[in-house]
Design a protein around this motif. Structure first.
Motif, PDB file in Angstrom:
ATOM      1  N   THR A  87      -3.949   9.483 -11.396  1.00  0.00           N
ATOM      2  CA  THR A  87      -3.582  10.807 -11.902  1.00  0.00           C
ATOM      3  C   THR A  87      -4.782  11.550 -12.471  1.00  0.00           C
ATOM      4  N   ASP A  88      -4.682  12.881 -12.431  1.00  0.00           N
ATOM      5  CA  ASP A  88      -5.681  13.781 -13.029  1.00  0.00           C
ATOM      6  C   ASP A  88      -7.114  13.400 -12.645  1.00  0.00           C
ATOM      7  N   VAL A  89      -7.366  13.324 -11.352  1.00  0.00           N
ATOM      8  CA  VAL A  89      -8.686  12.946 -10.847  1.00  0.00           C
ATOM      9  C   VAL A  89      -9.503  14.218 -10.628  1.00  0.00           C
ATOM     10  N   ARG A  90     -10.730  14.219 -11.109  1.00  0.00           N
ATOM     11  CA  ARG A  90     -11.596  15.394 -10.982  1.00  0.00           C
ATOM     12  C   ARG A  90     -11.949  15.663  -9.525  1.00  0.00           C
ATOM     13  N   ASP A  91     -12.084  16.950  -9.199  1.00  0.00           N
ATOM     14  CA  ASP A  91     -12.543  17.347  -7.870  1.00  0.00           C
ATOM     15  C   ASP A  91     -13.929  16.752  -7.622  1.00  0.00           C
ATOM     16  N   GLY A  92     -14.172  16.325  -6.383  1.00  0.00           N
ATOM     17  CA  GLY A  92     -15.478  15.776  -6.012  1.00  0.00           C
ATOM     18  C   GLY A  92     -15.661  14.310  -6.349  1.00  0.00           C
ATOM     19  N   THR A  93     -14.597  13.636  -6.773  1.00  0.00           N
ATOM     20  CA  THR A  93     -14.678  12.215  -7.107  1.00  0.00           C
ATOM     21  C   THR A  93     -14.608  11.382  -5.830  1.00  0.00           C
ATOM     22  N   HIS A  94     -15.533  10.426  -5.703  1.00  0.00           N
ATOM     23  CA  HIS A  94     -15.549   9.529  -4.547  1.00  0.00           C
ATOM     24  C   HIS A  94     -14.684   8.304  -4.854  1.00  0.00           C
ATOM     25  N   PHE A  95     -13.841   7.939  -3.882  1.00  0.00           N
ATOM     26  CA  PHE A  95     -12.956   6.808  -4.099  1.00  0.00           C
ATOM     27  C   PHE A  95     -12.640   6.104  -2.790  1.00  0.00           C
ATOM     28  N   LYS A  96     -12.194   4.875  -2.927  1.00  0.00           N
ATOM     29  CA  LYS A  96     -11.605   4.122  -1.822  1.00  0.00           C
ATOM     30  C   LYS A  96     -10.186   3.772  -2.230  1.00  0.00           C
ATOM     31  N   LEU A  97      -9.314   3.722  -1.258  1.00  0.00           N
ATOM     32  CA  LEU A  97      -7.957   3.252  -1.485  1.00  0.00           C
ATOM     33  C   LEU A  97      -7.925   1.783  -1.081  1.00  0.00           C
ATOM     34  N   ARG A  98      -7.556   0.919  -1.985  1.00  0.00           N
ATOM     35  CA  ARG A  98      -7.468  -0.515  -1.712  1.00  0.00           C
ATOM     36  C   ARG A  98      -5.999  -0.873  -1.525  1.00  0.00           C
ATOM     37  N   VAL A  99      -5.677  -1.455  -0.383  1.00  0.00           N
ATOM     38  CA  VAL A  99      -4.293  -1.730  -0.009  1.00  0.00           C
ATOM     39  C   VAL A  99      -4.141  -3.200   0.349  1.00  0.00           C
ATOM     40  N   ARG A 100      -3.021  -3.753  -0.061  1.00  0.00           N
ATOM     41  CA  ARG A 100      -2.650  -5.113   0.356  1.00  0.00           C
ATOM     42  C   ARG A 100      -1.147  -5.151   0.597  1.00  0.00           C
ATOM     43  N   ALA A 101      -0.731  -6.164   1.326  1.00  0.00           N
ATOM     44  CA  ALA A 101       0.695  -6.324   1.613  1.00  0.00           C
ATOM     45  C   ALA A 101       1.428  -6.733   0.346  1.00  0.00           C
ATOM     46  N   TYR A 102       2.611  -6.182   0.155  1.00  0.00           N
ATOM     47  CA  TYR A 102       3.468  -6.608  -0.945  1.00  0.00           C
ATOM     48  C   TYR A 102       4.017  -7.995  -0.638  1.00  0.00           C
ATOM     49  N   ASP A 103       4.386  -8.233   0.631  1.00  0.00           N
ATOM     50  CA  ASP A 103       4.811  -9.548   1.102  1.00  0.00           C
ATOM     51  C   ASP A 103       4.579  -9.597   2.612  1.00  0.00           C
ATOM     52  N   THR A 104       4.962 -10.667   3.260  1.00  0.00           N
ATOM     53  CA  THR A 104       4.678 -10.836   4.686  1.00  0.00           C
ATOM     54  C   THR A 104       5.503  -9.914   5.582  1.00  0.00           C
ATOM     55  N   ASP A 105       6.455  -9.168   5.039  1.00  0.00           N
ATOM     56  CA  ASP A 105       7.188  -8.187   5.840  1.00  0.00           C
ATOM     57  C   ASP A 105       6.304  -7.013   6.249  1.00  0.00           C
ATOM     58  N   ALA A 106       5.213  -6.797   5.538  1.00  0.00           N
ATOM     59  CA  ALA A 106       4.320  -5.660   5.798  1.00  0.00           C
ATOM     60  C   ALA A 106       3.334  -6.017   6.915  1.00  0.00           C
ATOM     61  N   GLN A 107       3.820  -6.136   8.120  1.00  0.00           N
ATOM     62  CA  GLN A 107       2.979  -6.527   9.255  1.00  0.00           C
ATOM     63  C   GLN A 107       2.205  -5.349   9.837  1.00  0.00           C
ATOM     64  N   HIS A 108       2.868  -4.269  10.172  1.00  0.00           N
ATOM     65  CA  HIS A 108       2.261  -3.075  10.754  1.00  0.00           C
ATOM     66  C   HIS A 108       2.890  -1.871  10.060  1.00  0.00           C
ATOM     67  N   VAL A 109       2.129  -1.238   9.179  1.00  0.00           N
ATOM     68  CA  VAL A 109       2.695  -0.196   8.324  1.00  0.00           C
ATOM     69  C   VAL A 109       1.852   1.084   8.434  1.00  0.00           C
ATOM     70  N   ASP A 110       2.518   2.179   8.752  1.00  0.00           N
ATOM     71  CA  ASP A 110       1.873   3.492   8.726  1.00  0.00           C
ATOM     72  C   ASP A 110       2.139   4.117   7.369  1.00  0.00           C
ATOM     73  N   PHE A 111       1.122   4.785   6.835  1.00  0.00           N
ATOM     74  CA  PHE A 111       1.276   5.444   5.550  1.00  0.00           C
ATOM     75  C   PHE A 111       0.368   6.663   5.494  1.00  0.00           C
ATOM     76  N   LYS A 112       0.610   7.495   4.490  1.00  0.00           N
ATOM     77  CA  LYS A 112      -0.198   8.686   4.270  1.00  0.00           C
ATOM     78  C   LYS A 112      -0.770   8.681   2.866  1.00  0.00           C
ATOM     79  N   ILE A 113      -1.935   9.315   2.736  1.00  0.00           N
ATOM     80  CA  ILE A 113      -2.478   9.581   1.413  1.00  0.00           C
ATOM     81  C   ILE A 113      -2.815  11.066   1.319  1.00  0.00           C
ATOM     82  N   ALA A 114      -2.637  11.613   0.147  1.00  0.00           N
ATOM     83  CA  ALA A 114      -2.968  12.995  -0.145  1.00  0.00           C
ATOM     84  C   ALA A 114      -3.816  12.999  -1.401  1.00  0.00           C
TER      85      ALA A 114
END
Length: 115
Positions: A87-114
């Protein structure tokens, strides 16, 4: 002229979302780096693979400052509704999104980031 409502601001933010794909693996996967803009105040995520019981865990790494996740290096769980990763992230901030499976059901998952 009236100021945009929060739903109008959210729509503008989400309209700029990018689509990503996750394939199951034992460890976390990083996406990015990305740079925040004035389009969104927050970094948001939602699953667009709508399979019941499938979730992803995610966090944000502010790469100019650390190699650890935000919120004391913890992950939040995300499903189909939009959720806020940071939340409340300054404009121009560099970041990576780190993602992992919640459980083994997450085999092939499409998602969006904004951001």
């Amino acid at each position: 002229m009236l100021a945009p409502t929060s739903s109008a601001s959210a729509a503008t933010c989400y309209d700029g979302a990018i689509k990503l794909h996750y394939d199951y693996q034992s460890g976390a996967r990083d996406y990015g780096p990305y740079t925040t803009s004035s389009r969104c105040r927050d970094i948001n995520m939602r699953l667009i693979t709508d399979i019941p019981g499938v979730y992803l865990a995610a966090c944000v790494v502010f790469v100019d400052h650390t190699s650890l996740c935000n919120h004391d290096n913890s992950y939040r769980i995300f499903g189909p509704p939009w959720g806020t990763v940071a939340t409340d992230v300054r404009d121009g901030t560099h970041f990576k999104l780190r993602v992992r499976a919640y459980d083994t059901d997450a085999q092939h998952v499409d998602f969006k980031i904004a951001y």
